[in-house]
Design a protein around this motif. Structure first.
Motif, mmCIF file in Angstrom:
data_model
loop_
_atom_site.group_PDB
_atom_site.id
_atom_site.type_symbol
_atom_site.label_atom_id
_atom_site.label_comp_id
_atom_site.label_asym_id
_atom_site.label_seq_id
_atom_site.Cartn_x
_atom_site.Cartn_y
_atom_site.Cartn_z
ATOM 1 N N ILE A 128 0.688 -1.207 0.098
ATOM 2 C CA ILE A 128 0.156 0.546 0.233
ATOM 3 C C ILE A 128 0.893 1.195 0.005
ATOM 4 C CG2 ILE A 128 -1.572 1.233 1.632
ATOM 5 C CD1 ILE A 128 -2.461 -1.310 1.988
ATOM 6 N N ASP A 129 1.643 1.352 1.080
ATOM 7 C CA ASP A 129 3.032 2.333 0.876
ATOM 8 C C ASP A 129 3.184 2.893 -0.900
ATOM 9 O OD1 ASP A 129 2.693 3.193 3.822
ATOM 10 O OD2 ASP A 129 4.040 1.396 4.262
ATOM 11 N N LEU A 130 4.061 1.347 -1.023
ATOM 12 C CA LEU A 130 4.349 1.818 -2.145
ATOM 13 C C LEU A 130 3.481 2.604 -3.945
ATOM 14 C CD1 LEU A 130 6.299 -1.627 -3.231
ATOM 15 C CD2 LEU A 130 7.474 0.761 -2.975
ATOM 16 N N ALA B 98 3.417 5.903 -5.722
ATOM 17 C CA ALA B 98 3.187 5.892 -6.978
ATOM 18 C C ALA B 98 1.787 6.681 -7.011
ATOM 19 C CB ALA B 98 3.100 4.821 -7.745
ATOM 20 N N LYS B 99 0.926 7.129 -6.567
ATOM 21 C CA LYS B 99 -0.228 7.913 -6.937
ATOM 22 C C LYS B 99 0.534 9.033 -7.085
ATOM 23 C CE LYS B 99 -3.473 6.843 -4.908
ATOM 24 N NZ LYS B 99 -4.830 6.663 -3.800
ATOM 25 N N LEU B 100 0.843 9.249 -5.688
ATOM 26 C CA LEU B 100 2.393 11.108 -5.948
ATOM 27 C C LEU B 100 2.786 11.207 -6.922
ATOM 28 C CD1 LEU B 100 2.674 11.176 -1.749
ATOM 29 C CD2 LEU B 100 1.191 12.110 -2.888
ATOM 30 N N GLU B 101 3.125 10.268 -7.159
ATOM 31 C CA GLU B 101 4.600 10.029 -8.293
ATOM 32 C C GLU B 101 3.398 10.480 -9.621
ATOM 33 O OE1 GLU B 101 7.152 7.297 -8.741
ATOM 34 O OE2 GLU B 101 8.143 8.547 -6.474
ATOM 35 N N LYS B 102 1.877 10.181 -10.023
ATOM 36 C CA LYS B 102 1.539 10.118 -11.129
ATOM 37 C C LYS B 102 1.478 8.860 -11.386
ATOM 38 C CE LYS B 102 -0.214 14.723 -10.592
ATOM 39 N NZ LYS B 102 -1.553 14.694 -9.773
ATOM 40 N N ASN B 103 2.115 8.221 -10.765
ATOM 41 C CA ASN B 103 2.240 6.807 -11.937
ATOM 42 C C ASN B 103 1.550 5.501 -11.363
ATOM 43 O OD1 ASN B 103 3.364 5.094 -13.148
ATOM 44 N ND2 ASN B 103 4.991 4.626 -11.695
ATOM 45 N N TYR B 104 0.256 6.076 -12.517
ATOM 46 C CA TYR B 104 -0.947 5.299 -12.039
ATOM 47 C C TYR B 104 -1.420 3.933 -12.781
ATOM 48 C CZ TYR B 104 -3.168 9.706 -10.488
ATOM 49 O OH TYR B 104 -3.139 11.148 -10.241
ATOM 50 N N LEU C 2 1.729 2.073 -12.845
ATOM 51 C CA LEU C 2 2.428 0.899 -11.606
ATOM 52 C C LEU C 2 1.431 1.209 -10.371
ATOM 53 C CD1 LEU C 2 4.102 -0.173 -10.341
ATOM 54 C CD2 LEU C 2 5.268 1.562 -9.471
ATOM 55 N N ALA C 3 0.336 2.079 -10.140
ATOM 56 C CA ALA C 3 -0.522 2.086 -8.554
ATOM 57 C C ALA C 3 -1.413 1.647 -9.565
ATOM 58 C CB ALA C 3 -1.025 3.594 -8.293
ATOM 59 N N ASP C 4 -2.300 0.711 -10.482
ATOM 60 C CA ASP C 4 -3.196 0.124 -11.647
ATOM 61 C C ASP C 4 -2.890 -0.758 -10.976
ATOM 62 O OD1 ASP C 4 -5.088 2.306 -10.930
ATOM 63 O OD2 ASP C 4 -5.099 2.815 -12.805
ATOM 64 N N GLU C 5 -1.617 -1.569 -11.070
ATOM 65 C CA GLU C 5 -0.451 -2.559 -11.097
ATOM 66 C C GLU C 5 -0.938 -3.712 -9.692
ATOM 67 O OE1 GLU C 5 2.528 -2.794 -14.193
ATOM 68 O OE2 GLU C 5 3.190 -4.708 -13.246
ATOM 69 N N ILE C 6 0.085 -2.707 -8.942
ATOM 70 C CA ILE C 6 -0.579 -2.579 -7.540
ATOM 71 C C ILE C 6 -1.723 -3.157 -7.346
ATOM 72 C CG2 ILE C 6 0.435 -2.576 -5.084
ATOM 73 C CD1 ILE C 6 2.578 -0.724 -6.387
ATOM 74 N N ARG C 7 -2.291 -2.155 -7.083
ATOM 75 C CA ARG C 7 -3.939 -3.157 -6.893
ATOM 76 C C ARG C 7 -4.145 -4.437 -7.478
ATOM 77 N NH1 ARG C 7 -7.930 1.665 -7.154
ATOM 78 N NH2 ARG C 7 -7.943 1.246 -9.528
ATOM 79 N N ASP C 8 -4.678 -3.996 -8.952
ATOM 80 C CA ASP C 8 -5.001 -5.953 -9.911
ATOM 81 C C ASP C 8 -4.563 -6.694 -9.204
ATOM 82 O OD1 ASP C 8 -6.805 -3.463 -10.971
ATOM 83 O OD2 ASP C 8 -5.686 -3.171 -13.312
ATOM 84 N N ASN C 9 -2.935 -6.312 -8.681
ATOM 85 C CA ASN C 9 -2.377 -7.635 -8.589
ATOM 86 C C ASN C 9 -2.961 -8.355 -7.766
ATOM 87 O OD1 ASN C 9 -0.958 -8.173 -11.111
ATOM 88 N ND2 ASN C 9 1.309 -6.898 -10.871
ATOM 89 N N LEU C 10 -2.862 -7.148 -6.162
ATOM 90 C CA LEU C 10 -3.449 -7.853 -5.128
ATOM 91 C C LEU C 10 -4.740 -8.540 -5.119
ATOM 92 C CD1 LEU C 10 -1.904 -4.949 -2.676
ATOM 93 C CD2 LEU C 10 -1.356 -6.972 -2.703
ATOM 94 N N LYS C 11 -5.712 -7.700 -5.965
ATOM 95 C CA LYS C 11 -7.144 -8.367 -5.745
ATOM 96 C C LYS C 11 -7.219 -9.985 -6.482
ATOM 97 C CE LYS C 11 -11.948 -7.128 -7.830
ATOM 98 N NZ LYS C 11 -12.568 -6.493 -9.027
ATOM 99 N N GLY D 20 -6.930 6.971 3.458
ATOM 100 C CA GLY D 20 -5.747 6.772 2.857
ATOM 101 C C GLY D 20 -6.623 5.950 2.157
ATOM 102 N N THR D 21 -5.441 4.554 2.335
ATOM 103 C CA THR D 21 -6.377 3.428 2.133
ATOM 104 C C THR D 21 -6.511 1.987 2.475
ATOM 105 O OG1 THR D 21 -5.187 4.231 -0.462
ATOM 106 C CG2 THR D 21 -5.137 1.329 -0.554
ATOM 107 N N THR D 22 -7.234 1.690 2.559
ATOM 108 C CA THR D 22 -7.579 0.221 3.633
ATOM 109 C C THR D 22 -7.464 -1.294 2.791
ATOM 110 O OG1 THR D 22 -10.121 0.380 3.461
ATOM 111 C CG2 THR D 22 -8.829 1.514 5.145
ATOM 112 N N TYR D 23 -7.164 -2.272 3.344
ATOM 113 C CA TYR D 23 -7.603 -3.200 2.575
ATOM 114 C C TYR D 23 -8.366 -4.410 2.878
ATOM 115 C CZ TYR D 23 -4.268 -5.853 5.508
ATOM 116 O OH TYR D 23 -4.156 -7.290 6.734
ATOM 117 N N LYS D 24 -9.117 -5.235 2.541
ATOM 118 C CA LYS D 24 -10.077 -5.960 3.116
ATOM 119 C C LYS D 24 -9.499 -7.390 2.469
ATOM 120 C CE LYS D 24 -13.779 -5.269 0.297
ATOM 121 N NZ LYS D 24 -15.077 -4.672 0.529
#
Length: 467
Positions: free
Chosen positions: A424-426, A430-436, A438-447, A459-463
């Motif tokens: 989530i920190d990574l 990525a989001k702050l650097e507008k590297n969406y 990578l951000a989406d890739e992390i989210r998709d892979n975790l999903k 902030g970001t939470t997970y379930k």
RNA sequence: GGCGACGUGGCCAAGUGGCUAAGGCGAAGGUCUGCAAAACCUUUAUUCAUCGGUUCGAAUCCGAUCGUCGCCUCCA
């Protein structure tokens, strides 16, 4: 509190014989096979009735029998070439595993027919002595015509039944409706000694004998599926009341069937799924929620789509629970509170009216919506509000309906938690650097591995996905 | 043949004489968001199988009709 009594066909005020004690007997399974999801519905319904009575501070004595000797067991024993006891043992174990998964509370006693032969034989003896039963060459039958109230539960009368002519023809019986109390053993069948020779009990007598032994001559509540009304429960009344001259059961409760394509799910039709199979594919809490969406007395159609709908509903509740748990309570004074009493009142009113779980659930969903709204509007939430919200969800969903909602979070592994937070920190970087990308890739892979990320202002939470 | 239950929005389902016919799922639109997700908001039944009747008033009571299911045989 009102209970619909099959005997009177009316909703009646529930007044137990010896409050706060309440005695409940449930017709349990014949342990010759895994039970199916339709059986599970009855067990869960009985469990909810029991849980609600306990919630209302009744001291419940709950008995569920296991039929461990009968024709089906003998048949299975021949098929599998194993003794009847082994078959019974195997499926009793499976039964306990499955009901534990379904979150069904343990009964106080699980009496078995084979362990109550003395009581069964004594009861038959009484019936023979009193002239309600007759022995024909080692087979003992109950004489239906001798019992005046025969048919009072099922609303049938002896004449109508006779003209129905679907009754099995047995030349030993004086009347086709008479039923077996004691069956003479055939070659190779398990048997017990009795005054009428070697044999085994008929199906109905065990429930009368075991109910009396463990709960007394008159019990408060007897629960079973609708298909047991006749002849099983009718016969139980005939046996017990003829033997004791007292009322057998004060409140008869019957559960509706689970249907597949508008047909009753049953072993004989072959259109069934075992609870075991369904438990592999669906969360037990979703299954219980699914059952609770319909009143237990009516039919309930079963399909994957409907169960998936229940899963979504459960998800909604899980989301709120998680949200509540992630909030840091505030001790500031003068904060806006949340009035939750009316939801509990609505819940209890629904349950008081013949255990109307579908209406009770509406109160929970109303709470869910309104509490979500409250949390969105208020940045700081007082400790008492969070505590009472947790208490509401726990006592209604978990204590009464048997749906676990707080467990998931407790089970979270701390290493896993740290690891996910690292991602989530990574992703936040990525989001702050507008590297969406990578951000989406992390989210998709975790999903893909069942971890769902959710962004919010805080902030970001997970379930963890419930599947 | 006898006895009984049921028919409510796209789906599931409460309500059984009188406030705007609960709630869930689905669908559409919106708020929020980089986009999502979640959450929330709005919309989705002038109508409760059909036709009659009772009533000031009925989804709810009565009758008829149609349809579905169950029990009468082991079944939860």
């Amino acid at each position: 509190m009102l209970i619909f009594n099959t005997l009177t066909k009316k909703k009646e005020e529930f007044i137990p014989l010896n409050p706060p004690k309440v005695t409940i007997y449930v017709c349990g399974p014949t342990i010759y096979d895994f039970f199916h999801i339709g059986n599970a519905r009855t067990f869960v319904s009985a469990d909810i009735i029991r849980r609600y009575l306990e919630y209302k501070n009744y001291d419940v004595m709950f008995v569920m029998n296991l039929t461990d000797v009968d024709d089906k067991l003998i048949k299975k024993s021949n098929e599998e070439n194993l003794p009847v006891e082994k078959i019974a043992q195997k499926y009793a174990e499976a039964f306990f595993e499955d009901i534990a998964k379904l979150g069904i509370k343990k009964a106080n006693v699980y009496p078995k027919a084979t362990e109550h032969m003395t009581e069964i034989i004594d009861l038959i003896n009484t019936l023979v002595d009193k002239g309600f039963a007759y022995n024909v060459d080692g087979n003992v039958f109950y004489d239906v015509k001798k019992f005046k109230g025969y048919g009072k539960l099922s609303g049938k009368n002896v004449e109508d039944l006779e003209s129905g002519a679907r009754v099995e023809i047995n030349e030993d019986k004086q009347n086709p409706l008479d039923f077996s109390l004691w069956k003479k053993a055939k070659l190779g069948e398990p048997f017990w000694e009795s005054p009428w020779g070697n044999g085994r009990p008929g199906w109905h007598i065990e429930c009368s004998a075991m109910s009396m032994k463990h709960l007394g001559q008159t019990i408060d509540i007897h629960i079973g599926g609708s298909d047991l009304v006749f002849p099983h429960h009718e016969n139980e009344i005939a046996q017990s009341e003829a033997a004791c001259n007292t009322e057998f059961v004060k409140y008869w409760i019957h559960c509706g069937f689970l249907n597949i394509n508008q047909e009753k799910m049953s072993k004989s039709l072959g259109n069934f799924f075992t609870a075991r199979e369904i438990l592999k594919r669906f969360n037990p809490n979703a299954i219980r929620l699914f059952f609770s969406q319909t009143h237990f007395s009516g039919p309930l159609s079963f399909s994957d789509e409907l169960l998936e709908g229940a899963e979504k509903g459960l998800e909604k509740i899980y989301n709120l629970v998680q949200r509540i748990e992630s909030i840091a309570p505030s001790n500031d004074s003068g904060l806006i509170t949340f009035e939750q009493e009316r939801y509990l009142f609505a819940f209890e009113s629904a349950m008081d009216d013949n255990f109307n779980t579908s209406q009770a659930l509406a109160a929970i969903y109303d709470f869910t919506r309104d509490f979500n709204k409250y949390l969105s509007k208020n940045e700081k939430v007082p400790v008492e509000v969070l505590d009472s919200a947790k208490k509401f969800l726990k006592s209604t969903l978990t204590d009464v309906l048997g749906i676990q909602v707080f467990k998931e979070a407790e089970n979270r592994n701390s290493k896993e938690d740290e690891l996910i937070k690292l991602f989530i920190d990574l992703r936040t970087k990525a989001k702050l650097e507008k590297n969406y990308k990578l951000a989406d890739e992390i989210r998709d892979n975790l999903k893909n591995i069942g971890v769902i990320l959710e962004d919010s202002k805080e902030g970001t939470t997970y379930k963890i996905s419930s599947k």
